[in-house]
Motif scaffolding. Sequence first.
Motif, PDB file in Angstrom:
ATOM      1  N   MET A   1       0.623  -1.106  -0.123  1.00 38.70           N
ATOM      2  CA  MET A   1      -0.031   0.012   0.080  1.00 38.70           C
ATOM      3  C   MET A   1       0.879   1.451  -0.151  1.00 38.70           C
ATOM      4  SD  MET A   1      -2.838   1.394   2.589  1.00 38.70           S
ATOM      5  CE  MET A   1      -3.378   0.094   3.373  1.00 38.70           C
ATOM      6  N   LEU A   2       0.517   2.203  -0.902  1.00 40.64           N
ATOM      7  CA  LEU A   2       1.098   3.487  -0.861  1.00 40.64           C
ATOM      8  C   LEU A   2       0.237   4.452  -0.112  1.00 40.64           C
ATOM      9  CD1 LEU A   2       2.322   3.575  -4.824  1.00 40.64           C
ATOM     10  CD2 LEU A   2       3.746   2.648  -2.767  1.00 40.64           C
ATOM     11  N   ARG A   3       0.777   5.689   0.385  1.00 40.98           N
ATOM     12  CA  ARG A   3       0.452   6.616   1.198  1.00 40.98           C
ATOM     13  C   ARG A   3       0.990   7.950   0.520  1.00 40.98           C
ATOM     14  NH1 ARG A   3      -2.198   7.817   6.534  1.00 40.98           N
ATOM     15  NH2 ARG A   3      -2.875   5.836   6.330  1.00 40.98           N
ATOM     16  N   LEU A   4       0.168   8.663   0.191  1.00 40.24           N
ATOM     17  CA  LEU A   4       0.683  10.231  -0.490  1.00 40.24           C
ATOM     18  C   LEU A   4       0.216  11.272   0.388  1.00 40.24           C
ATOM     19  CD1 LEU A   4       1.948  11.712  -2.759  1.00 40.24           C
ATOM     20  CD2 LEU A   4      -0.448  11.381  -3.961  1.00 40.24           C
ATOM     21  N   TYR A   5       0.905  12.235   0.696  1.00 42.77           N
ATOM     22  CA  TYR A   5       0.770  13.413   1.316  1.00 42.77           C
ATOM     23  C   TYR A   5       0.712  14.733   0.149  1.00 42.77           C
ATOM     24  CZ  TYR A   5       1.099  10.445   5.419  1.00 42.77           C
ATOM     25  OH  TYR A   5       1.014   9.549   6.505  1.00 42.77           O
ATOM     26  N   PHE A   6      -0.072  15.367   0.167  1.00 39.21           N
ATOM     27  CA  PHE A   6      -0.012  16.742  -0.528  1.00 39.21           C
ATOM     28  C   PHE A   6      -0.241  17.827   0.459  1.00 39.21           C
ATOM     29  CE2 PHE A   6      -2.100  14.850  -4.763  1.00 39.21           C
ATOM     30  CZ  PHE A   6      -1.028  14.814  -5.533  1.00 39.21           C
ATOM     31  N   LEU A   7       0.791  18.628   0.511  1.00 35.42           N
ATOM     32  CA  LEU A   7       0.848  19.749   1.613  1.00 35.42           C
ATOM     33  C   LEU A   7       0.919  21.104   0.409  1.00 35.42           C
ATOM     34  CD1 LEU A   7       0.951  21.001   4.485  1.00 35.42           C
ATOM     35  CD2 LEU A   7       3.136  21.043   4.144  1.00 35.42           C
ATOM     36  N   ARG A   8      -0.164  21.782   0.458  1.00 35.74           N
ATOM     37  CA  ARG A   8      -0.115  23.318  -0.171  1.00 35.74           C
ATOM     38  C   ARG A   8       0.831  24.060   0.622  1.00 35.74           C
ATOM     39  NH1 ARG A   8      -4.734  27.482  -1.444  1.00 35.74           N
ATOM     40  NH2 ARG A   8      -3.278  29.189  -2.350  1.00 35.74           N
ATOM     41  N   HIS A   9       1.963  24.911   0.059  1.00 36.12           N
ATOM     42  CA  HIS A   9       2.394  25.750   0.889  1.00 36.12           C
ATOM     43  C   HIS A   9       1.620  26.757   1.867  1.00 36.12           C
ATOM     44  CE1 HIS A   9       1.294  29.451  -1.681  1.00 36.12           C
ATOM     45  NE2 HIS A   9       1.410  28.479  -2.510  1.00 36.12           N
ATOM     46  N   GLY A  10       2.307  27.180   2.656  1.00 36.14           N
ATOM     47  CA  GLY A  10       1.470  28.134   3.646  1.00 36.14           C
ATOM     48  C   GLY A  10       1.244  29.507   2.972  1.00 36.14           C
ATOM     49  N   LYS A  11       0.539  30.239   3.571  1.00 34.19           N
ATOM     50  CA  LYS A  11       0.264  31.745   3.068  1.00 34.19           C
ATOM     51  C   LYS A  11       1.426  32.417   2.920  1.00 34.19           C
ATOM     52  CE  LYS A  11      -2.799  35.690   4.194  1.00 34.19           C
ATOM     53  NZ  LYS A  11      -3.081  35.528   2.740  1.00 34.19           N
ATOM     54  N   ALA A  12       1.675  33.044   1.536  1.00 32.06           N
ATOM     55  CA  ALA A  12       2.742  33.873   1.100  1.00 32.06           C
ATOM     56  C   ALA A  12       2.448  35.418   1.314  1.00 32.06           C
ATOM     57  CB  ALA A  12       2.955  33.527  -0.211  1.00 32.06           C
ATOM     58  N   LYS A  13       3.603  35.841   1.356  1.00 35.65           N
ATOM     59  CA  LYS A  13       3.447  37.612   1.494  1.00 35.65           C
ATOM     60  C   LYS A  13       3.052  37.896   0.093  1.00 35.65           C
ATOM     61  CE  LYS A  13       6.729  38.613   4.921  1.00 35.65           C
ATOM     62  NZ  LYS A  13       7.851  39.124   5.136  1.00 35.65           N
ATOM     63  N   THR A  14       2.485  39.075  -0.355  1.00 33.05           N
ATOM     64  CA  THR A  14       2.497  39.497  -1.526  1.00 33.05           C
ATOM     65  C   THR A  14       3.508  40.749  -1.699  1.00 33.05           C
ATOM     66  OG1 THR A  14       0.608  41.175  -0.807  1.00 33.05           O
ATOM     67  CG2 THR A  14      -0.019  39.426  -1.904  1.00 33.05           C
ATOM     68  N   ALA A  15       4.384  40.531  -2.774  1.00 35.26           N
ATOM     69  CA  ALA A  15       5.518  41.274  -2.753  1.00 35.26           C
ATOM     70  C   ALA A  15       5.727  41.742  -4.275  1.00 35.26           C
ATOM     71  CB  ALA A  15       6.760  40.636  -2.322  1.00 35.26           C
ATOM     72  N   ALA A  16       5.247  43.232  -4.545  1.00 34.26           N
ATOM     73  CA  ALA A  16       5.319  43.592  -6.107  1.00 34.26           C
ATOM     74  C   ALA A  16       6.816  43.344  -6.454  1.00 34.26           C
ATOM     75  CB  ALA A  16       4.788  45.078  -6.150  1.00 34.26           C
ATOM     76  N   ASP A  17       7.773  43.628  -5.608  1.00 35.53           N
ATOM     77  CA  ASP A  17       8.967  43.677  -6.078  1.00 35.53           C
ATOM     78  C   ASP A  17       9.862  42.298  -6.522  1.00 35.53           C
ATOM     79  OD1 ASP A  17       8.987  43.152  -3.257  1.00 35.53           O
ATOM     80  OD2 ASP A  17      10.997  44.195  -3.022  1.00 35.53           O
ATOM     81  N   LEU A  18       9.017  41.239  -6.163  1.00 30.43           N
ATOM     82  CA  LEU A  18       9.744  40.011  -6.192  1.00 30.43           C
ATOM     83  C   LEU A  18       8.947  39.018  -7.323  1.00 30.43           C
ATOM     84  CD1 LEU A  18       9.931  38.876  -2.591  1.00 30.43           C
ATOM     85  CD2 LEU A  18      11.742  39.690  -3.875  1.00 30.43           C
ATOM     86  N   THR A  19       9.573  38.121  -7.796  1.00 27.54           N
ATOM     87  CA  THR A  19       8.900  37.229  -8.975  1.00 27.54           C
ATOM     88  C   THR A  19       8.052  36.292  -7.994  1.00 27.54           C
ATOM     89  OG1 THR A  19      10.766  35.960  -9.019  1.00 27.54           O
ATOM     90  CG2 THR A  19      10.785  37.455 -10.628  1.00 27.54           C
ATOM     91  N   ASP A  20       7.153  35.868  -8.388  1.00 32.77           N
ATOM     92  CA  ASP A  20       6.217  34.842  -7.937  1.00 32.77           C
ATOM     93  C   ASP A  20       7.129  33.701  -7.256  1.00 32.77           C
ATOM     94  OD1 ASP A  20       3.456  33.877  -7.207  1.00 32.77           O
ATOM     95  OD2 ASP A  20       4.309  32.141  -8.073  1.00 32.77           O
ATOM     96  N   ILE A  21       8.000  33.112  -7.988  1.00 34.66           N
ATOM     97  CA  ILE A  21       8.804  31.922  -7.220  1.00 34.66           C
ATOM     98  C   ILE A  21       9.559  32.461  -6.244  1.00 34.66           C
ATOM     99  CG2 ILE A  21      10.868  32.193  -8.793  1.00 34.66           C
ATOM    100  CD1 ILE A  21      10.714  28.998  -9.113  1.00 34.66           C
ATOM    101  N   ASP A  22       9.846  33.793  -6.032  1.00 37.33           N
ATOM    102  CA  ASP A  22      10.610  34.258  -4.829  1.00 37.33           C
ATOM    103  C   ASP A  22       9.967  34.869  -3.599  1.00 37.33           C
ATOM    104  OD1 ASP A  22      13.054  33.771  -6.066  1.00 37.33           O
ATOM    105  OD2 ASP A  22      12.779  35.714  -7.177  1.00 37.33           O
ATOM    106  N   ARG A  23       8.573  34.810  -3.684  1.00 40.56           N
ATOM    107  CA  ARG A  23       7.942  35.173  -2.784  1.00 40.56           C
ATOM    108  C   ARG A  23       7.846  34.248  -1.398  1.00 40.56           C
ATOM    109  NH1 ARG A  23       2.232  34.707  -4.720  1.00 40.56           N
ATOM    110  NH2 ARG A  23       1.636  35.062  -2.746  1.00 40.56           N
ATOM    111  N   PRO A  24       8.290  34.897  -0.202  1.00 38.33           N
ATOM    112  CA  PRO A  24       8.261  34.081   0.791  1.00 38.33           C
ATOM    113  C   PRO A  24       7.080  34.066   1.792  1.00 38.33           C
ATOM    114  CG  PRO A  24       8.995  36.650   1.348  1.00 38.33           C
ATOM    115  CD  PRO A  24       8.517  36.336  -0.047  1.00 38.33           C
ATOM    116  N   LEU A  25       6.928  33.345   2.621  1.00 42.29           N
ATOM    117  CA  LEU A  25       5.683  32.918   3.647  1.00 42.29           C
ATOM    118  C   LEU A  25       5.463  34.318   4.499  1.00 42.29           C
ATOM    119  CD1 LEU A  25       6.193  29.338   5.255  1.00 42.29           C
ATOM    120  CD2 LEU A  25       4.751  30.100   3.182  1.00 42.29           C
TER     121      LEU A  25
END
Length: 169
Positions: A1-25
């Motif tokens: 039997m396999l077990r899979l967990y999906f975890l969506r990242h936590g709430k991120a900051k909105t930062a106009a000066d950063l690209t989407d991939i660089d946005r921190p929590l």
Amino acid sequence: MLRLYFLRHGKAKTAADLTDIDRPLSDQGRIDAVLMGRRLASWDEVPSLILCSAAQRARETLSGLIPSLKGNILIEIEERLYTFEPTEVLERLAEISESNTAVLLVGHNPALEVATEYLTADGSPTAMQQFNTKFPPCALAALEFNTNSWPAIGAKTGRLVRFSTPKKD
């Protein structure tokens, strides 16, 4: 039997000066990541493999989880998991070695929500009800599959056994 967990990242900051991939929590995102790490550990199964998006917010979410997880865990940070498309997530799952029977994937929506819907045939009534409302930041889904082969998982082959958010266990 396999077990899979999906975890969506936590709430991120909105930062106009950063690209989407660089946005921190955000501060709340960091708190929620630690909470969800403890929750996953309380479920008495630790993944042997963690696959994580290369996005800053996903990596910070993973950092919040790590202190709660015990054991020998292989962690892979992957650019290809910085995706909002479920197809890429499903293709990556098919590549997992059979020696890894419990896997956690830290990623993004809508990819994780759509992949969960695609894989789930049924589940516990509580988990199904919670999942049907949304897949919010730092939500954690646990799916089980009656197979030992990751390439064998597909449409409606899984069972959603747990679904938890920082606000609801």
